[in-house]
Design an enzyme around this catalytic site. Structure first.
Site, PDB file in Angstrom:
ATOM      1  N   TRP A  65       0.810  -1.228   0.000  1.00  0.00           N
ATOM      2  CA  TRP A  65       0.000   0.000   0.000  1.00  0.00           C
ATOM      3  C   TRP A  65       0.831   1.260   0.000  1.00  0.00           C
ATOM      4  O   TRP A  65       0.322   2.361  -0.196  1.00  0.00           O
ATOM      5  CB  TRP A  65      -1.034  -0.063   1.128  1.00  0.00           C
ATOM      6  CG  TRP A  65      -1.879  -1.290   0.954  1.00  0.00           C
ATOM      7  CD1 TRP A  65      -2.066  -2.291   1.851  1.00  0.00           C
ATOM      8  CD2 TRP A  65      -2.598  -1.687  -0.227  1.00  0.00           C
ATOM      9  NE1 TRP A  65      -2.857  -3.288   1.307  1.00  0.00           N
ATOM     10  CE2 TRP A  65      -3.198  -2.935   0.035  1.00  0.00           C
ATOM     11  CE3 TRP A  65      -2.795  -1.119  -1.491  1.00  0.00           C
ATOM     12  CZ2 TRP A  65      -3.968  -3.616  -0.915  1.00  0.00           C
ATOM     13  CZ3 TRP A  65      -3.568  -1.798  -2.429  1.00  0.00           C
ATOM     14  CH2 TRP A  65      -4.139  -3.018  -2.135  1.00  0.00           C
TER      15      TRP A  65
ATOM     16  N   ASP B 155      -9.557  -8.447  11.831  1.00  0.00           N
ATOM     17  CA  ASP B 155      -8.713  -9.556  11.372  1.00  0.00           C
ATOM     18  C   ASP B 155      -8.649 -10.604  12.469  1.00  0.00           C
ATOM     19  O   ASP B 155      -9.186 -10.411  13.572  1.00  0.00           O
ATOM     20  CB  ASP B 155      -7.306  -9.055  10.972  1.00  0.00           C
ATOM     21  CG  ASP B 155      -6.708  -9.889   9.830  1.00  0.00           C
ATOM     22  OD1 ASP B 155      -6.572 -11.113  10.022  1.00  0.00           O
ATOM     23  OD2 ASP B 155      -6.382  -9.329   8.779  1.00  0.00           O
TER      24      ASP B 155
ATOM     25  N   GLY C 138     -11.619 -10.860  15.052  1.00  0.00           N
ATOM     26  CA  GLY C 138     -12.806 -11.586  14.619  1.00  0.00           C
ATOM     27  C   GLY C 138     -12.479 -12.531  13.485  1.00  0.00           C
ATOM     28  O   GLY C 138     -11.351 -12.563  12.987  1.00  0.00           O
ATOM     29  N   ASP C 139     -13.500 -13.305  13.118  1.00  0.00           N
ATOM     30  CA  ASP C 139     -13.344 -14.243  12.008  1.00  0.00           C
ATOM     31  C   ASP C 139     -14.500 -13.976  11.056  1.00  0.00           C
ATOM     32  O   ASP C 139     -15.662 -14.167  11.421  1.00  0.00           O
ATOM     33  CB  ASP C 139     -13.390 -15.679  12.556  1.00  0.00           C
ATOM     34  CG  ASP C 139     -13.139 -16.716  11.469  1.00  0.00           C
ATOM     35  OD1 ASP C 139     -13.689 -16.558  10.360  1.00  0.00           O
ATOM     36  OD2 ASP C 139     -12.383 -17.665  11.726  1.00  0.00           O
TER      37      ASP C 139
ATOM     38  N   HIS D 291      -9.523 -13.017  -3.600  1.00  0.00           N
ATOM     39  CA  HIS D 291      -8.591 -13.800  -4.423  1.00  0.00           C
ATOM     40  C   HIS D 291      -7.993 -14.996  -3.665  1.00  0.00           C
ATOM     41  O   HIS D 291      -7.372 -15.852  -4.269  1.00  0.00           O
ATOM     42  CB  HIS D 291      -7.486 -12.907  -5.024  1.00  0.00           C
ATOM     43  CG  HIS D 291      -6.408 -12.502  -4.074  1.00  0.00           C
ATOM     44  ND1 HIS D 291      -5.235 -11.916  -4.494  1.00  0.00           N
ATOM     45  CD2 HIS D 291      -6.311 -12.596  -2.719  1.00  0.00           C
ATOM     46  CE1 HIS D 291      -4.472 -11.686  -3.440  1.00  0.00           C
ATOM     47  NE2 HIS D 291      -5.090 -12.078  -2.363  1.00  0.00           N
ATOM     48  N   ASP D 292      -8.203 -15.037  -2.337  1.00  0.00           N
ATOM     49  CA  ASP D 292      -7.700 -16.180  -1.555  1.00  0.00           C
ATOM     50  C   ASP D 292      -8.633 -17.388  -1.620  1.00  0.00           C
ATOM     51  O   ASP D 292      -8.244 -18.479  -1.214  1.00  0.00           O
ATOM     52  CB  ASP D 292      -7.589 -15.802  -0.066  1.00  0.00           C
ATOM     53  CG  ASP D 292      -6.465 -14.806   0.192  1.00  0.00           C
ATOM     54  OD1 ASP D 292      -5.493 -14.790  -0.580  1.00  0.00           O
ATOM     55  OD2 ASP D 292      -6.571 -14.033   1.171  1.00  0.00           O
TER      56      ASP D 292
HETATM   57  C1  LIG Z   1      -4.154 -11.557   1.515  1.00  0.00           C
HETATM   58  S1  LIG Z   1      -4.304 -10.860   3.075  1.00  0.00           S
HETATM   59  C2  LIG Z   1      -4.875  -9.227   2.687  1.00  0.00           C
HETATM   60  C3  LIG Z   1      -4.575  -8.247   3.773  1.00  0.00           C
HETATM   61  C4  LIG Z   1      -5.072  -6.829   3.528  1.00  0.00           C
HETATM   62  N1  LIG Z   1      -6.469  -6.750   3.236  1.00  0.00           N
HETATM   63  C5  LIG Z   1      -4.253  -6.193   2.425  1.00  0.00           C
HETATM   64  O1  LIG Z   1      -4.720  -6.119   1.290  1.00  0.00           O
HETATM   65  O2  LIG Z   1      -3.132  -5.778   2.712  1.00  0.00           O
HETATM   66  C6  LIG Z   1      -5.713 -11.634   3.726  1.00  0.00           C
HETATM   67  C7  LIG Z   1      -6.070 -11.185   5.102  1.00  0.00           C
HETATM   68  O3  LIG Z   1      -7.264 -11.842   5.521  1.00  0.00           O
HETATM   69  C8  LIG Z   1      -7.121 -12.220   6.874  1.00  0.00           C
HETATM   70  N2  LIG Z   1      -8.024 -13.348   7.138  1.00  0.00           N
HETATM   71  C9  LIG Z   1      -7.953 -14.580   6.615  1.00  0.00           C
HETATM   72  N3  LIG Z   1      -8.969 -15.324   7.055  1.00  0.00           N
HETATM   73  C10 LIG Z   1      -9.699 -14.549   7.877  1.00  0.00           C
HETATM   74  C11 LIG Z   1     -10.877 -14.750   8.639  1.00  0.00           C
HETATM   75  N4  LIG Z   1     -11.502 -15.919   8.618  1.00  0.00           N
HETATM   76  N5  LIG Z   1     -11.358 -13.721   9.355  1.00  0.00           N
HETATM   77  C12 LIG Z   1     -10.710 -12.520   9.379  1.00  0.00           C
HETATM   78  N6  LIG Z   1      -9.588 -12.271   8.668  1.00  0.00           N
HETATM   79  C13 LIG Z   1      -9.092 -13.272   7.933  1.00  0.00           C
HETATM   80  C14 LIG Z   1      -5.675 -12.597   6.985  1.00  0.00           C
HETATM   81  O4  LIG Z   1      -5.212 -12.607   8.299  1.00  0.00           O
HETATM   82  C15 LIG Z   1      -5.029 -11.508   6.137  1.00  0.00           C
HETATM   83  O5  LIG Z   1      -4.739 -10.381   6.896  1.00  0.00           O
END
Ligand SMILES: C[S@@+](CC[C@H](N)C(=O)[O-])C[C@H]1O[C@@H](n2cnc3c(N)ncnc32)[C@H](O)[C@@H]1O
Length: 460
Positions: A280, A326, A350-351, A370-371
């Site tokens: 960023w 996160d 949180g999740d 994208h994940d």
């Molecule tokens: C690819 S990273 C993107 C981070 C951020 N949005 C960025 O663009 O810099 C994916 C993010 O999703 C978070 N994440 C993954 N699974 C999650 C969940 N179930 N609940 C909350 N966050 C989650 C990860 O910890 C990580 O920070």
């Protein structure tokens, strides 16, 4: 301002970036020119079957390499070869620079590793700190390396124009270029150092298993048991998904929980967060200003990691409140290692799949979809739709593929990263628009920023 997809307002125009990526040093050839000259696209129904296409500037673009027009002159990018041609005749159609292409490729094969190794060893940081050019011996002593190895590395860095060298009284003295100081040294505000370290230490090991990730795992599906000399039993298991992440083969971790693999140790967690944070620095402002978001009072960045994009958001829209949600261990690490003195961004653990998401006017999903495979994206978007206030929206931030499949090469390569590391993929805007519409969102607008990441805004 071109309309990319029916009922989509495109702010910067897909075509502009497409054109830039397609042409590079090459002249773009129109359909008419192509048919007049016998040059065809591979997918044209009337095209001769064998087509050579060169995308050399794209290889350079990944590396951020200086474009050298003497090495890559402008000229024909597409060469039509008639079906009866053999390799000898094919070569007659090639210019000298095209005949030299294999030699250039040989340089690229390891060119990236030269930069990665220098970054890992701290060469660029040392040269930046030093007020004067340094000998290989001096660099080797400071970085505790062998003199011979360091001398070879420094020479290769000179060869790819990342460093400069002057020889005085038979002693070679090396110094950094402005590009190395700005992008490769750790301390610079625009440093790619964290990205390079992650690329080198985590992505490359995964890429070593790219062939397996791409390959269909047919062999694993059929087992033959020889029960006796006369009886052989063949067991067929359901076909496995074509291609999958390589976390198991590379790191011995279960492929199902991608973030357990990504965050497999404190060191890896910090490296990944450093990588996320540094993106960023380059793109953040363009993303948060891609649309005017001042009408959204409460903004929640779901999976906002270190808060880097959220901080850009808070800077651009000071009257809005911005919260990062996160996973608990990420929030803890973000607050410990990435917080800033004048932080106005709030953090919440949180999740987003299994827990509640806080109410908001705007949800940001930056590099989240994208994940994941489509079913999970739909689950998350439905949850956001249900919690989002009417008139509120969702902002997707992703590296978006062109609809015509011709780029951007960075997004195509990111998509391979997703293949080896996650359950997801990069997608073109039309796919995001479809899933947004499927979950009820309307007024979808796409903005190509012209940088690595693009934005889509959709309203509930
Ligand atoms: C690819 S990273 C993107 C981070 C951020 N949005 C960025 O663009 O810099 C994916 C993010 O999703 C978070 N994440 C993954 N699974 C999650 C969940 N179930 N609940 C909350 N966050 C989650 C990860 O910890 C990580 O920070």
């Amino acid at each position: 301002m071109a309309n990319l997809w029916p009922d989509v307002k495109e702010q910067n125009g897909d075509n502009k970036k497409d054109e830039k990526s397609l042409t590079g040093n090459h002249k773009r050839i129109t359909r008419e020119e192509r048919s007049a000259s016998g040059i065809w696209h591979q997918h044209s129904p009337t095209a001769p079957p064998l087509v050579l296409r060169h995308r050399r500037t794209d290889i350079l673009a990944i590396l951020g390499w200086k474009q050298n027009s003497s090495v890559f002159p402008t000229g024909s990018a597409h060469l039509g070869i008639s079906p009866g041609n053999n390799i000898g005749t094919m070569a007659e159609h090639l210019s000298q620079s095209e005949l030299d292409y294999p030699f250039k490729l040989l340089e690229y094969f390891n060119g990236f590793r030269v930069i990665f190794s220098a970054c890992e060893l701290g060469v660029f940081d040392l040269l930046l700190r030093s007020q004067e050019p340094l000998s290989a011996q001096h660099v080797a002593r400071e970085l505790s390396t062998s003199v011979d190895g360091m001398e070879r590395l420094l020479d290769a860095l000179v060869g790819i124009e990342i460093l400069e060298v002057e020889t005085t009284d038979g002693i070679a003295l090396y110094s950094s270029t402005d590009v190395a100081n700005l992008y490769l040294a750790k301390g610079s505000g625009k440093s790619l150092h964290d990205m390079i370290i992650y690329q080198s230490q985590t992505i490359y090991p995964l890429w070593n298993n790219m062939v397996d990730a791409v390959r269909r795992k047919l062999r694993a599906n059929i087992s033959i048991f020889i029960i006796s000399r006369v009886q052989t039993e063949v067991c067929c298991f359901p076909p496995r998904r074509e291609g999958k992440n390589q976390n198991e083969k590379t790191f011995g971790l279960p492929p199902e929980d991608i973030f357990q693999a990504i965050y497999r140790s404190e060191e890896e967690r910090l490296k990944f967060m450093g990588l996320m944070n540094s993106s960023w620095v380059l793109d953040g402002h363009d993303i948060v200003t891609a649309f005017s978001l001042s009408c959204f009072q409460e903004i929640v960045d779901l999976g906002g990691c270190t808060g880097a994009l959220a901080r850009e958001m808070a800077k651009a829209y000071p009257s809005s409140s911005v919260t990062v949600l996160d996973l608990p261990q990420i929030v803890e690490t973000a607050q410990k290692h990435f917080s800033q003195e004048d932080d106005t961004v709030l953090f919440q653990s949180g999740d987003f799949f299994s827990g509640e998401i806080p109410p908001a006017d705007l949800y940001v999903l930056a590099r989240i979809l994208h994940d994941w495979p489509e079913e999970k994206c739909l689950t998350l978007l439905r949850k956001i739709y249900d919690t989002c206030k009417p008139g509120g929206g969702v902002l997707l931030v992703e590296a978006m593929l062109f609809e015509n499949r011709r780029g951007p090469v960075m997004a195509q390569i990111f998509s391979l990263n997703m293949l080896v590391q996650t359950e997801g993929r990069e997608r073109p805007p039309s796919e995001y628009i479809r899933i947004l519409n499927q979950t009820g969102f309307r007024n979808v607008q796409v903005c190509r920023t012209g940088k690595s990441y693009d934005a889509i805004l959709a309203i509930r």
